[in-house]
Design an enzyme around this catalytic site. Structure first.
Site, PDB file in Angstrom:
ATOM      1  CB  SER A   1      -2.582   2.661   3.221  1.00  0.00           C
ATOM      2  OG  SER A   1      -1.983   3.822   2.677  1.00  0.00           O
TER       3      SER A   1
ATOM      4  CE1 TYR B   1       2.042   2.186   6.563  1.00  0.00           C
ATOM      5  CE2 TYR B   1       1.565   2.923   4.331  1.00  0.00           C
ATOM      6  CZ  TYR B   1       1.223   2.853   5.668  1.00  0.00           C
ATOM      7  OH  TYR B   1       0.042   3.437   6.103  1.00  0.00           O
TER       8      TYR B   1
END
Ligand SMILES: NC(=O)c1ccc[n+]([C@@H]2O[C@H](COP(=O)([O-])OP(=O)(O)OC[C@H]3O[C@@H](n4cnc5c(N)ncnc54)[C@H](OP(=O)(O)O)[C@@H]3O)[C@@H](O)[C@H]2O)c1
Length: 256
Positions: free
Chosen positions: A138, A151
């Site tokens: 990501s 995350y």
């Protein structure tokens, strides 16, 4: 561009993983769709078969080393894989845990260790004939973002892991591709209440992903208008400036 013949995709029951399965099937690739929710996988397989594609499903929890290795071995036994996509992932808001440390451990089990297990099992399975392992990391792995500490840490860690393995795999028949999406409209981002700049539709993101995997690029990041500023400006911004820029957003809940 190298067309694939047979792919195993984790995280295939939803969002990006499911859209990648659809994109691969539309390009004539046989798909083995993996995730924990068998009913969602069966729906997807029925849909792909109805469109004339070859598809099957395997229920799989990527936090189990044996389950990942077993799934890749069983998919390969019925015809060699030439693509493995590590797509399974969770956000902080997907995990209920008593405290932040427990939530972080659970998230790292999926996003970091589950991805590492899938990468290594994929490399091992395709070492003979060659192939590609794609990993959905990501752009959130670029810097720490308030509300998404675990995350961001998971994605920064998997990006570093991939980068190191790509160097080690130089000359190896298996290629490792780091796919770094920005914001994509999926069930993972649905609860987000903050603005998501340049939010992409999932079918567009899947197309970019598969194009990048076919091209065998080391890093596939999109959308470009978000990836470049992050790479050039955010990565080099001093810690103090980054903290001041982000501090006013830190108390907002539901961050991806
Ligand atoms: N959406 C975005 O904006 C975005 C941006 C950058 C990167 N990504 C990354 O792209 C990937 C897919 O995200 P998404 O947005 O498509 O999320 P999503 O719609 O929530 O899908 C997540 C997928 O991961 C699977 N999964 C979760 N835990 C698992 C486990 N323990 N074992 C096996 N499968 C598991 C889920 O299936 P089951 O629940 O059925 O197991 C589901 O298929 C993630 O790695 C995410 O971090 C997403």
């Amino acid at each position: 561009m190298k067309p694939f013949r047979k792919a195993l995709v984790t995280g295939a029951s939803s969002g990006l993983g499911r859209a990648i399965c659809r994109e691969l099937a539309a390009r004539g690739v046989e798909v083995v769709a993996c995730a924990r929710r068998g009913d969602k996988l069966e729906d997807l397989v029925r849909e792909l078969e109805a469109a004339g594609a070859r598809a099957s499903s395997l229920r799989l929890d990527v936090t189990s080393h044996e389950a990942v290795r077993g799934a890749i071995a069983s998919a390969s036994a019925e015809g060699p894989l030439d693509l493995v996509v590590a797509g399974a992932g969770v956000a902080e808001h997907s995990i209920e845990a008593p405290d932040r440390a427990a939530r972080t451990r659970q998230l790292l089990e999926v996003n970091l260790l589950g991805a590492v297990t899938t990468i290594e099992a994929g490399i091992e399975a395709m070492a003979g004939a060659g192939g590609t392992v794609g990993v959905l990391s990501s752009l959130a792995g670029t810097r720490g973002l308030p509300g998404a500490a675990a995350y961001c840490a998971s994605k920064a860690a998997i990006i570093a892991y991939i980068e190191a393995r790509q160097i080690e795999l130089s000359g190896h028949p298996v290629r490792l591709v780091d796919v770094q999406p920005g914001f994509v409209r999926t069930p993972m981002t649905a609860p987000n209440e903050f603005p998501m700049p340049l939010l992409m539709e999932v079918d567009v993101a899947a197309r970019r992903t598969v194009d990048g995997l076919e091209a065998g690029r080391a890093v596939v990041s999109y959308p470009r208008r978000l990836a470049w500023p992050l790479r050039v400006v955010a990565r080099s911004a001093p810690r103090g400036l980054w903290r001041r820029l982000l501090a006013r957003r830190k108390d907002r809940p539901g961050r991806r």
